[in-house]
Design an enzyme around this catalytic site. Structure first.
Site, short mmCIF file in Angstrom:
data_model
loop_
_atom_site.label_atom_id
_atom_site.label_comp_id
_atom_site.label_asym_id
_atom_site.label_seq_id
_atom_site.Cartn_x
_atom_site.Cartn_y
_atom_site.Cartn_z
N HIS A 136 50.39 -4.89 23.61
CA HIS A 136 50.03 -6.04 22.91
C HIS A 136 48.62 -6.32 23.09
O HIS A 136 47.78 -6.13 24.10
CB HIS A 136 50.74 -7.15 23.80
N CYS A 192 48.97 -5.58 17.83
CA CYS A 192 48.51 -6.63 16.95
C CYS A 192 47.01 -6.48 16.75
O CYS A 192 46.29 -6.23 17.59
CB CYS A 192 48.68 -7.93 17.38
#
Lengths: 605, 351, 448
Positions: free
Chosen positions: B159, B201
């Protein structure tokens, strides 16, 4: 074309001589940063060695390799499968070179040499062995990872060697052994005496280190390097049954490595190095879907043949439960061995592994019966008491089902983040206070050393003994908490060791042998069991991990709140001053006036 | 002695083999020499813990499987996995990790070797691994022993956000730290070329700050974009792979060690219609044209063969010092060994 | 002549009756306090109170002393682990006290608490008398400030108030009931104050040496001690003698400690752990959460600056400013130690709070009494509540408790600064009169 040098320019004996020298030089190098080509050469030599196996065996001394599998349907709804591989290496312990191995894994040889190891015991376990319903395993192991090693008495810095050994093992077995250091290691006085033969006059526990990592997860990545330690890898023999998908689908799985010197002969004039590699599995019938087990169900495949390097390749099926619950074996066993050991008679079906395909299956005559459990003489539990995150207690419960008193050693290694109060130690046996025969205690130190308690207890016959001690929940620095702080911290299992007078439910190997076969009819004066209890998880109170800046600012503000007024009081004097009550409007007017004056001034300039 | 000679004699024919192999491999070898890289390494990192991040483990294991299939040996792959998914008690099929709901390929495999696992996956260990500043006693399997001839594949998944990648939900590596680590690698001659691949991301933000030469970087999404997962496996109950890695893997599955597919093609996998995010590429630091670089330059492996012009023979080799010789010698010792009873007998009196 | 002797005789008689009256009052109060303490101690609430971190910090927990005594009895070096933070001498002292002198531990704690109360009573009585004497001559002061001077019954009232404030203060009460060894440390602090006020160099220096050997914070009280002898008793030699005595005692105690434990391990366990705060168990101080959260590379810096803040930062300026009022200086320093020490507990605050009646004459100048009172009351109620929510029901977190300790520290800071401000204002007023006027115009008091 290539200028690659092939020693073909030499001929006849010269070639042999030169190559031998060349190989020699490479082999004897301490720091092994091989040329890449040599790596390939080495590999090919190894393959070759494999091809010309038998002859080579002779030139490296009498190395032997045995592979055995014990299948034991348990009294409860499980079946126990234990793989036992043993390599013995007739090596003179006075010579401290371990480079040249044959069947013995070289990687381990290097470790023994570099860290001056006398004995090494490792186990990696998933799940908990349920002593009360399963009896005793061949090899005891604590949930998670457990390592203990005896160093040779001439080792210079044992702590340093222990740390480096743990690091090396973490690379060897793809496990997190590198988290082992002095802060979680102890040197127990009684529980872990050398298992092999020694020439020491006295046994000094300062040469011993023991550590367990209860949090360790065991999976395929540990099994892969483990299989590589076997002479036939997992390609042939019993090791080919070790398929990770079927091993980790069990209730209990444990891989273990035990290295020790053993007596070469009866008289014990010289010693050999023995390496026992074992895989213990307990399959649950509920997961298998049926009580009728077979190789295909347990391991996913049948056996293609034995490892050609092994001198004994046997499979045994324990028939002790067959009396109360009959099952048929297909194919029929080669022979049925009767073992009388420690007052108990047991029957084993024995299969010699032939080069032909073999798949054993056990078929129960009728499927829905309940076994009568026979709890073993000695077993133990461990649990936490108390609620909240302020104060708690650790309770160990030891059951003695034997008709006479038992002498047991209880070892507890409690991590430094669980400070225990020894004065709260209470030992109650059947409602009466029991005094330990011997009590050893080394208090722990934060971030430096665990709490070590070892005691010798004389358990009364048919008793239930509670040993409890209180502890405080501790608060750590926020950076010391693991990423999943709320999962909790682990306390390793306690170890209860004892010599049982009877071999009831006992499958362990005698001290002087390395094969399951030699445990048949092996009556001794006592049978060593080392019961491991459950791990425990405590959730330590956590700080708010997102607060550091806020806390620093707020606390410093409070300190400044004291500093300001005190600075004023001590450095300034009280004086009377004329009241000049100026309102905001007046102030602004004053300011405006001065600005105007300045402007006028500058204009006039 | 005789027996020993015999063994060496027996191994002679195979000792000559590397020479032959080398001659056969000659054309490829010369090509590789031109390209300038002599060996391949892969650093594959999953930075996420917890079961619901199953897909990140599946991502990294997919790449692991591919590079292993294309020829990088386990000893040259550093695999970092922050949590155990295979033997997680929530996994309905223990010791497996699947990257597809059809459960065709168990990417965890039967011979996986994880080098850094669980709590060992930290920013510190990752940077130490790249820069080679490891504590003494670190085993070889946990070291990146690359040199100036190494092509290094770095794959990260987890992440992330604008300019950082989270490790285990408790710490993070910033893009600047990442860039500095690579610069240090370059200065220490620890790589020849780097292919930096990141699936997270705002992935593009992680390679924005790179300033060292010979780095080709690809990220699953641009700054401001999320990277999305591909599909969920109802049997496992969580998303099992991310989109970008899914399509990258689809491409890699059709590559074999001999194929001529180029990095240029690889960089075009997962168009926006499939990925939903825009795949970011940074080529300015990379000197070669990606369209002319075979995928196997990073995902495959050069055989560890080295040209030797001569072999130095040590004629003064001392045979008396030989460990084998020592092994053969066995002195007769007096009977001094014994088994120590593993448990003492203790006196009964209480203390 | 006759009249005067008669009146003096009469006064003496009056004083005697006063004394008898107050004596009976004191005895009554002491008995009541002891009884109440014993009542709670023998109830089930004792363990609950003793388990509270506000009462038993790592430094003053009786459980740890018990552990030390147990290890000692098993011939294990209690300083091998890091649970025990008492000095070897203290450990021997507790051993004798709890095993030979008092059969019941609760009696020991009650005894020392009552002892502390008596010492405080005696010390404040003496001090109040001195203070009263000093301000007897009212002609020295402007007329409008007479109401700020100690009134007639001042020296009778104040010690009694102090006694009540100490005995029935919930903080000291809980500390005593919870077996906090801080209560016993306070006994020696009270002895120090007693010795200082009565002008006995041997007693005061010995008591201070004992206090400083238990934790190093009271070392800074050497300054008011020196000032007391040089200012109040106007004797530099006596003052120097006190310092000399003190150093000798400290040396002797350290020597004895060392010979008892046969190693210097205890130094790290006692002073090292007080200084470096390795045990981050929450308490009512400012250290625990700060050093839980602070970044590792700043730890050293902050530890040293916090400890300097608690010890010598305010020592010199306050000593200079209040060199003519060493008693107030002592109380101020005690207050600052209580606020800023690494492991404070409720007993510490209770002890210093019981000195407050000595500042009865400053009452008119205090501005923040209500605020301080309300905050102290609120935090005392909230702390255990939020603690329970955090630790037991897991519905709050550390921040809540931390917030309470912050407010608690702020209240104490307000209190001490308020008293010191009031003191300076009081002195100013006595000198310049009540009317704040310059040339007949209204004026403001301000610090410059």
């Amino acid at each position: 074309m290539s200028t690659f040098y092939i020693p073909l320019v030499f001929s006849g004996t010269q070639v042999i001589k030169e190559i031998r020298k060349w190989v020699y030089r490479e082999l004897s190098e301490k720091n092994r940063f091989y040329d890449d080509s040599i790596l390939i050469t080495m590999k090919i030599v190894l393959i070759l060695c494999f091809l010309v196996k038998i002859q080579l065996v002779l030139c490296y001394g009498n190395d032997t390799f045995t592979e055995e599998l014990l299948i034991k349907p348990l009294f409860s709804d499980q079946v126990y499968a234990h793989f036992q591989f043993a390599v013995t290496w007739d090596k003179d312990p006075t010579i401290k070179k371990y480079h040249h191995t044959h069947l013995f894994p070289r990687a381990l040889g290097e470790i023994i040499e570099r860290h001056n190891i006398h004995e090494l015991h490792i186990s990696l376990t998933g799940g908990l062995w349920r002593y009360e319903s399963w009896g005793y395993p061949v090899v005891d192991a604590a949930p998670g990872a457990e390592v203990w090693a005896w160093f040779k008495p001439d080792t210079v810095d044992i702590d340093q060697n222990w740390k480096l050994l743990a690091n090396t093992l973490s690379g060897l077995l793809c496990s997190s052994f590198n988290f082992i250091d002095v802060s979680n290691s102890i040197s127990p006085e009684f529980s872990f005496r050398p298992r092999g033969s020694t020439d020491w006059t006295t046994v000094n526990s300062t040469w011993l280190r023991y550590a367990s990592l209860p949090r360790e997860i065991v999976c395929t990545e540990n099994l892969t390097p483990f299989k590589k330690l076997l002479p036939c890898d997992s390609k042939l023999g019993l090791a080919s049954l070790l398929n990770s998908g079927f091993i980790h689908n069990t209730k209990y799985h444990s891989i273990a490595l035990h290295l020790r010197p053993i007596c070469r002969t009866e008289t014990c004039e010289s010693v050999s190095l023995e390496l026992q590699l074992s895989v213990s599995l307990v399959y649950d019938y509920a997961i298998l879907g049926t009580r009728n087990w077979s190789f295909k169900k347990l391991f996913g495949q049948g056996l293609e043949g034995k490892c050609p390097l092994s001198s004994r390749s046997n499979i045994y099926v324990d028939l002790s439960t067959s009396d109360s619950k009959k099952f048929d074996l297909t194919p029929t066993p080669d022979e049925v061995v009767t073992s009388i050991r420690g007052g108990f008679v047991n029957k084993y079906a024995l299969y010699h592994i032939s080069p032909n395909f073999l798949s054993i299956s056990g078929r129960y005559e009728d499927d829905n019966e309940i076994f009568v459990k026979k709890p073993p003489s000695l077993y133990a539990n461990q649990y936490l008491i108390g609620y909240g995150q302020e104060r708690g207690g650790i309770v160990s419960k030891i059951y003695n089902n034997h008709w006479s008193a038992l002498e047991v050693v209880l070892l507890q290694s409690i991590a430094w983040y669980v400070p225990v109060y020894l004065h709260t130690l209470k030992i109650v046996s059947n409602g009466e206070i029991l005094k330990p025969t011997i009590l050893k205690y080394i208090p722990g130190k934060q971030r430096e050393r665990p709490y070590y308690i070892e005691m010798v207890l004389n358990l009364p016959p048919l008793s239930e003994t509670l040993i409890s001690v209180d502890f405080d929940y501790i608060f750590l620095k926020w950076q010391e908490y693991p990423p999943d702080a709320n999962h909790g911290f682990y306390i390793g299992s306690a170890v209860v060791s004892s010599y049982l007078p009877l071999a009831k439910n006992f499958t362990g190997l005698p001290q002087d042998s390395s094969t399951i076969y030699s445990s048949f009819n092996a009556s001794r004066s006592g049978y060593l069991v080392q019961v491991r209890t459950e791990n425990m998880v405590i959730t330590l109170p956590t700080p708010d991990f997102s607060m550091p800046y806020n806390v620093i600012c707020l606390t410093c503000t409070v300190v400044a709140l004291a500093f300001g007024p005190l600075h004023n009081i001590t450095t300034k004097r009280l004086i009377l001053k004329k009241k000049c009550e100026t309102t905001l409007v007046q102030k602004l007017k004053l300011k405006f006036e001065t600005i105007r004056k300045q402007l006028v001034k500058s204009k006039s300039d | 002695m005789f027996l020993y000679n015999y063994s060496i004699l027996a191994s002679l024919p195979l000792l000559i083999l590397p020479g032959i192999v080398c001659v056969q491999l000659e054309p490829t070898f010369v090509e590789n020499a031109k390209k300038g890289h002599t060996n391949n390494w892969a650093v594959l990192v999953d930075t996420s813990r917890f079961w619901f991040n199953y897909r990140h483990v599946a991502n990294v294991l997919s790449i692991y499987r591919s590079v292993k299939r294309l020829g990088i040996p386990d000893s040259q792959i550093i695999l970092m996995i922050a949590d155990d998914m295979a033997c997680n008690s929530r996994n309905p099929r223990p010791a497996t990790v699947f990257n597809n709901a059809n459960q065709h390929i168990n990417v965890y495999g039967d011979d996986v070797e994880v080098d850094y696992r669980g709590y060992e996956v930290t920013v510190e260990n990752f940077v130490r691994l790249l820069t080679g500043r490891l504590p003494p006693g670190t085993p070889r399997s946990k070291q990146l022993l690359s040199d100036e001839g190494s092509n290094v594949l770095i794959y990260l998944t987890g992440h992330g956000g604008d300019g950082f990648l989270k490790f285990q939900d408790s710490e993070e590596i910033t893009s600047q730290e990442m860039a500095d680590a690579l610069e240090q690698m370059w200065q220490k001659q620890r790589y020849h070329e780097v292919f930096f691949m990141i699936d997270t991301c705002q992935a593009a933000s992680m390679y924005e700050r790179f300033y060292s030469p010979n780095i080709l970087a690809v990220g699953s999404s641009m700054v401001g974009e999320d990277s999305l997962s591909h599909h969920v496996d109802p049997a496992i109950g969580v998303y099992i792979i991310d989109r970008y890695t899914y399509y990258a893997l689809e491409f890699l599955e059709n590559v074999n060690p001999e194929s001529k597919r180029t990095l240029g093609e690889f960089l075009k996998v997962c168009p926006k219609s499939a990925c939903i995010s825009t795949v970011g590429v940074r080529t300015d630091l990379f000197l070669r044209d990606p369209d002319k670089v075979p995928v196997t330059d990073f995902f495959g492996s050069v055989r560890p063969v080295k040209l030797l012009s001569s072999i130095r023979m040590d004629t003064e080799f001392n045979f008396t010092d030989s460990p084998l010789r020592n092994n053969v010698e066995s002195e007769s010792k007096p009977n001094k060994y014994r088994y120590v009873p593993p448990l003492n007998k203790f006196s009964q009196n209480s203390v | 002549m006759k009249m005067s002797t008669l009146s003096s005789k009469h006064a003496k008689k009056k004083e005697n009756t006063y004394f008898l009256q107050s004596c009976s009052k004191v005895v009554l109060l002491l008995c009541l306090a002891a009884f109440l303490r014993y009542l709670v101690m023998s109830s089930k609430y004792q363990t609950i109170i003793a388990n509270h971190f506000e009462i038993s910090t790592p430094i003053c927990s009786w459980k740890r002393v018990q552990e030390g005594l147990f290890l000692l009895s098993r011939n294990i070096d209690p300083y091998d682990g890091d649970l025990l933070h008492e000095t070897p001498t203290a450990l021997i002292f507790y051993k004798i006290m709890s095993q030979n002198v008092f059969r019941d531990v609760s009696l020991m704690f009650i005894f020392f608490d009552i002892g502390t109360a008596l010492l405080l009573y005696a010390a404040t009585r003496h001090y109040a008398k001195q203070f009263h004497q000093e301000h007897r001559d009212r002609t020295k002061y402007p007329k409008d400030v007479h109401e700020y001077l100690p009134s007639e019954g001042y020296y009778e009232k104040v010690p009694l108030y102090v006694l009540v404030a100490f005995l029935f203060n919930p903080y000291t009460f809980l500390g005593c009931v919870g077996y906090s060894t801080a209560g016993i440390h306070n006994f020696f602090l009270a002895l120090f104050v007693f010795g200082m006020v009565y002008g006995s160099p041997i007693v005061s220096s010995l008591a201070l040496a004992i206090c400083s050997s238990v934790s190093f914070y009271p070392l800074i009280l050497l300054s008011p001690l020196y000032i007391y002898y040089s200012q109040v008793y106007k004797s530099k030699t006596k003052a120097l003698l006190v310092v000399l005595y003190f150093l000798t005692y400290v040396y002797l105690i350290t020597f004895y400690n060392n010979s008892l434990s046969k190693s210097f391990k205890f130094i790290n366990n006692v002073y090292g752990s007080i200084w470096t705060v390795p045990d981050l168990q929450p308490n009512i101080g400012l250290f625990w959460y700060f050093f839980t959260e602070v970044f590792d590379h700043f730890r050293e810096l902050f530890i040293h600056s916090f400890q300097i803040n608690a010890t010598i930062l305010y020592l010199v300026p306050l000593s200079i400013k209040f060199s003519n009022r060493p008693f107030i200086l002592t109380i101020a320093l005690l207050f600052l130690i209580t606020i800023f020490k690494s492991y404070p507990c409720l007993s510490d605050l209770g002890f210093v709070l019981s000195f407050l009646p000595n500042f009865l004459h400053l009452y008119a100048f205090c501005q923040q009494g209500v605020i301080v009172g309300v905050i102290l009351f609120m935090t005392s109620c909230l702390a255990p509540t939020l603690w329970h929510l955090w630790i037991y029901s897991a519905s709050a977190n550390a921040n809540f408790y931390f917030g309470v300790t912050l407010a608690y520290a702020i209240a104490q800071i307000f209190l001490v600064t308020d008293i010191l401000f009031a003191q300076t204002k009081w002195e100013f007023t006595l000198k310049h009169g009540r009317e704040a006027k310059i040339d007949g115009e209204d004026a403001d008091l301000s610090l410059e």
